[in-house]
Design a protein around this motif. Sequence first.
Motif, PDB file in Angstrom:
ATOM      1  N   ARG A   1       0.775  -1.131   0.317  1.00 13.57           N
ATOM      2  CA  ARG A   1      -0.093  -0.381   0.319  1.00 13.57           C
ATOM      3  C   ARG A   1       1.003   1.358   0.165  1.00 13.57           C
ATOM      4  N   LEU A   2       2.077   0.904   0.600  1.00 15.57           N
ATOM      5  CA  LEU A   2       2.998   2.342   0.570  1.00 15.57           C
ATOM      6  C   LEU A   2       3.283   2.479  -1.323  1.00 15.57           C
ATOM      7  N   VAL A   3       4.554   1.593  -1.212  1.00  9.60           N
ATOM      8  CA  VAL A   3       4.166   1.840  -3.301  1.00  9.60           C
ATOM      9  C   VAL A   3       3.100   2.272  -3.595  1.00  9.60           C
ATOM     10  N   GLU A   4       2.107   1.874  -3.872  1.00  7.49           N
ATOM     11  CA  GLU A   4       1.099   2.348  -4.420  1.00  7.49           C
ATOM     12  C   GLU A   4       0.809   3.326  -4.030  1.00  7.49           C
ATOM     13  N   ALA A   5       0.875   4.228  -2.856  1.00  6.41           N
ATOM     14  CA  ALA A   5       0.824   5.229  -2.399  1.00  6.41           C
ATOM     15  C   ALA A   5       1.737   5.907  -2.579  1.00  6.41           C
ATOM     16  N   ALA A   6       3.074   5.921  -3.182  1.00  5.84           N
ATOM     17  CA  ALA A   6       3.765   6.488  -3.340  1.00  5.84           C
ATOM     18  C   ALA A   6       5.351   6.723  -2.238  1.00  5.84           C
ATOM     19  N   GLY A   7       4.261   6.154  -1.127  1.00  8.93           N
ATOM     20  CA  GLY A   7       5.331   6.155   0.115  1.00  8.93           C
ATOM     21  C   GLY A   7       4.489   7.392   1.120  1.00  8.93           C
ATOM     22  N   ASN A   8       3.379   7.855   0.830  1.00  6.79           N
ATOM     23  CA  ASN A   8       2.456   8.856   0.783  1.00  6.79           C
ATOM     24  C   ASN A   8       1.778   7.760   2.133  1.00  6.79           C
ATOM     25  N   HIS A   9       2.454   7.635   3.886  1.00  2.00           N
ATOM     26  CA  HIS A   9       1.365   7.139   4.524  1.00  2.00           C
ATOM     27  C   HIS A   9       0.338   7.775   4.842  1.00  2.00           C
ATOM     28  N   THR A  10      -0.392   9.114   5.034  1.00  2.00           N
ATOM     29  CA  THR A  10      -1.276   9.400   4.467  1.00  2.00           C
ATOM     30  C   THR A  10      -2.549   8.863   4.367  1.00  2.00           C
TER      31      THR A  10
END
Length: 64
Positions: free
Chosen positions: A25-34
């Motif tokens: 999920r972090l990869v899919e969100a380009a590292g954006n944890h929010t």
Amino acid sequence: MSRQIITITPSQIISPQEAHLLATRLVEAAGNHTVAFPVYERELRPYITENQSKGMDAAKMSGA
């Protein structure tokens, strides 16, 4: 890109499968944890709720 340090307590330890899901999920969100954390939470919530319920039932049965 700035990096944040996340502290994890023993109650927050996750399985390798959960860690893989969170990493995905972090990869899919380009590292954006929010963005990644709420998606991860929604996916795992039914599993977590079920297992917490089982734990509470077991504690009641043992008299705890």
